[in-house]
Design a protein around this motif. Structure first.
Motif, PDB file in Angstrom:
ATOM      1  N   ASN A  15       0.829  -1.205   0.000  1.00  0.00           N
ATOM      2  CA  ASN A  15       0.000   0.000   0.000  1.00  0.00           C
ATOM      3  C   ASN A  15       0.864   1.256   0.000  1.00  0.00           C
ATOM      4  O   ASN A  15       1.715   1.430   0.865  1.00  0.00           O
ATOM      5  CB  ASN A  15      -0.894   0.021   1.248  1.00  0.00           C
ATOM      6  N   ARG A  16       0.608   2.125  -0.948  1.00  0.00           N
ATOM      7  CA  ARG A  16       1.318   3.413  -0.952  1.00  0.00           C
ATOM      8  C   ARG A  16       0.367   4.548  -0.595  1.00  0.00           C
ATOM      9  O   ARG A  16       0.781   5.655  -0.296  1.00  0.00           O
ATOM     10  CB  ARG A  16       1.942   3.687  -2.324  1.00  0.00           C
ATOM     11  N   LYS A  17      -0.919   4.243  -0.631  1.00  0.00           N
ATOM     12  CA  LYS A  17      -1.898   5.307  -0.410  1.00  0.00           C
ATOM     13  C   LYS A  17      -1.888   5.775   1.042  1.00  0.00           C
ATOM     14  O   LYS A  17      -1.811   4.953   1.958  1.00  0.00           O
ATOM     15  CB  LYS A  17      -3.298   4.822  -0.799  1.00  0.00           C
ATOM     16  N   LEU A  18      -1.974   7.080   1.223  1.00  0.00           N
ATOM     17  CA  LEU A  18      -1.973   7.745   2.532  1.00  0.00           C
ATOM     18  C   LEU A  18      -0.640   7.591   3.259  1.00  0.00           C
ATOM     19  O   LEU A  18      -0.482   8.062   4.380  1.00  0.00           O
ATOM     20  CB  LEU A  18      -3.107   7.221   3.441  1.00  0.00           C
ATOM     21  N   ARG A  19       0.322   6.945   2.636  1.00  0.00           N
ATOM     22  CA  ARG A  19       1.588   6.692   3.317  1.00  0.00           C
ATOM     23  C   ARG A  19       2.427   7.964   3.414  1.00  0.00           C
ATOM     24  O   ARG A  19       2.497   8.735   2.456  1.00  0.00           O
ATOM     25  CB  ARG A  19       2.362   5.629   2.555  1.00  0.00           C
ATOM     26  N   ASP A  20       3.025   8.161   4.560  1.00  0.00           N
ATOM     27  CA  ASP A  20       3.891   9.328   4.763  1.00  0.00           C
ATOM     28  C   ASP A  20       5.302   8.967   4.324  1.00  0.00           C
ATOM     29  O   ASP A  20       6.013   8.267   5.035  1.00  0.00           O
ATOM     30  CB  ASP A  20       3.860   9.738   6.240  1.00  0.00           C
ATOM     31  N   GLU A  21       5.678   9.434   3.151  1.00  0.00           N
ATOM     32  CA  GLU A  21       6.977   9.044   2.575  1.00  0.00           C
ATOM     33  C   GLU A  21       8.086   9.978   3.050  1.00  0.00           C
ATOM     34  O   GLU A  21       9.248   9.758   2.751  1.00  0.00           O
ATOM     35  CB  GLU A  21       6.918   9.106   1.042  1.00  0.00           C
ATOM     36  N   SER A  22       7.713  11.045   3.743  1.00  0.00           N
ATOM     37  CA  SER A  22       8.724  12.068   4.064  1.00  0.00           C
ATOM     38  C   SER A  22       9.668  11.597   5.175  1.00  0.00           C
ATOM     39  O   SER A  22       9.321  10.744   5.969  1.00  0.00           O
ATOM     40  CB  SER A  22       8.051  13.363   4.482  1.00  0.00           C
TER      41      SER A  22
END
Lengths: 303, 138
Positions: free
Chosen positions: B131-138
């Motif tokens: 899952n990449r959705k809503l993920r905080d990549e920062s």
């Protein structure tokens, strides 16, 4: 039968000169032809400033808690000084149908008392933004523009021909028909424009917490850095917190400086509450909110 | 290293956590994809927890509580049911696949049901991928 402006002026003058209210909250001309702005009229002589027409206005409900508190304080000071006392309603407010629901929301949330407000209801056939183009403003699209109910005074107006609805490229059903990925892309694009000015929260009659979770520093729910994830968290939180208490006044969308179609979110929640929980009029504030109660036979196919 | 899904499960102390415990003491094998967070009641779970889990890298989130009528606090799970029915349709509307957010009633005696639930969600998420959705990549 006169126009709305003169009727509002007359009601306001009578209320103020009879001492029934401390303040009339209405609208006046903003300088430089910038439309209508809120007016706080506290003297009968000031009622000539009051104006009302189809130009978009700021809903006045959110001013009531503060205005009523200070009016009550003034009344108390007056009572101590002169032996006279002001009882009952202290503030009158000019309200369209959506604004009346907002006032009733504050009453249901016990932020104000109904007897401290005199509602001057104005029938509305939708606000029109002549500045941009002579169409209804977006939040009025789909509003059935009914006569406000449960008011203390109701302004009589000629039935205005309803202007053309603003063309809205999308409706809730259109989004529901998309794939999950398309919807995600759509909303991420919308949220990316958000500048976190919090105007949607500030104008919302359903937002009443003394301490807002969006600003909580322990725990931090909404991170300060702005990225797609935190933007989603902001809007998810605001909508879940007002779900079941939203009155569909559409003010959030109207004040949004970057034009995020927030009623596409509020109305989705509203239609789900209607269909899932059998609440016929979720936009009408009641004694009990859909998410503060339950049904023994609520659907659970998803579990 | 093959990719393994990560499931965050909020389990109610009185039923589902005991159910998970029973699955363990009964030596029922299920994929090591789940991280259990014990909560006093499924009604304690705030919808923000779901988004926070996705932000921090969960591929799926499970809220598990007592069956209706069995709530230790009498009615907590009825509120859960209403709240997450709405949160689920809303997350779906925001573009999250509904398979990634599940609610289940698992009692303290349903070790096998806990095992099956984790297997089932793991399988569904494997099919969906990370899952990449809503993920905080920062």
């Amino acid at each position: 039968m006169t126009d709305a402006t003169s009727q509002i002026r007359e009601i306001a003058r009578n209320l103020l000169s009879e001492g029934r209210v401390q303040t009339v909250l209405g609208y006046e001309e903003a300088p430089l032809g910038l439309g209508l702005r809120p007016a706080f009229v506290r003297e009968p002589s000031g009622t000539g400033r009051l104006v009302f027409d189809a130009r978009p206005t700021l809903g006045l409900a959110r001013y009531l808690p503060g205005e009523i508190a200070s009016a009550l304080a003034r009344a108390e000071d007056g009572a101590a000084g002169s032996g006279g006392t002001t009882r009952g309603a202290t503030v009158a407010v000019v309200a369209k149908g959506c604004d009346v629901r907002a006032v009733l929301r504050l009453v249901a949330d016990r932020r104000i008392r109904r007897e401290n407000v005199i509602l001057i209801g104005v029938p509305c056939s939708g606000s029109i933004d002549e500045e941009r183009f002579p169409r209804l403003i977006a939040k009025c699209s789909g509003c059935d523009a009914r006569l406000p109910e449960g008011c203390d005074f109701t302004i009589e107006t000629m039935a205005e021909p309803r202007p053309a609805d603003r063309h809205r490229p999308l409706k809730v059903e259109d989004l529901e028909g998309m794939t999950a990925d398309e919807r995600y892309t759509f909303w991420q694009r919308q949220f990316a424009r958000c500048i976190r000015c919090f105007a949607c929260r500030s104008v919302c009659p359903a937002c009443g917490c003394r301490e807002c979770a969006l600003e909580s520093r322990s725990p931090v729910w909404l991170e300060r850095d702005v990225n797609p994830s935190t933007q989603s968290m902001f809007h998810f939180m605001r909508l879940m917190h007002t779900a079941g208490r939203c009155v569909d006044c559409g003010e959030c969308e109207r004040v949004c400086p970057v034009g995020i179609p927030l009623t596409l979110l509020t109305r989705k929640l509203m239609s789900d509450i209607r269909t899932l929980f059998g609440v016929e009029h979720p936009e009408t504030p009641g004694d009990s909110e859909p998410l503060a109660r339950f049904g023994l036979s609520d659907p659970e196919e998803f579990i | 290293m093959p990719w393994n899904p990560l499931i965050v499960a909020f389990c109610c102390n009185w039923c589902s956590y005991a159910g998970a415990d029973l699955a363990g003491t009964s030596r029922l094998a299920y994929p090591a994809t789940v991280r259990i967070i014990r909560v006093p009641c499924s009604g304690r779970v705030n919808p923000q927890y779901i988004v926070r889990a996705f932000q921090r890298g969960a591929d799926a989130v499970l809220v598990a509580g007592c069956h209706p009528g069995d709530c230790h606090y009498s009615t907590g799970n009825y509120f859960t049911r209403r709240r997450f029915l709405l949160a689920r349709t809303f997350l779906e509307y925001l573009g999250v696949e509904p398979e990634r957010f599940q609610v289940r009633w698992i009692s303290g005696s349903e070790g096998p049901k806990f095992q099956e639930t984790i297997k089932e969600i793991t399988q569904a998420v494997r099919a969906l991928g990370p899952n990449r959705k809503l993920r905080d990549e920062s």
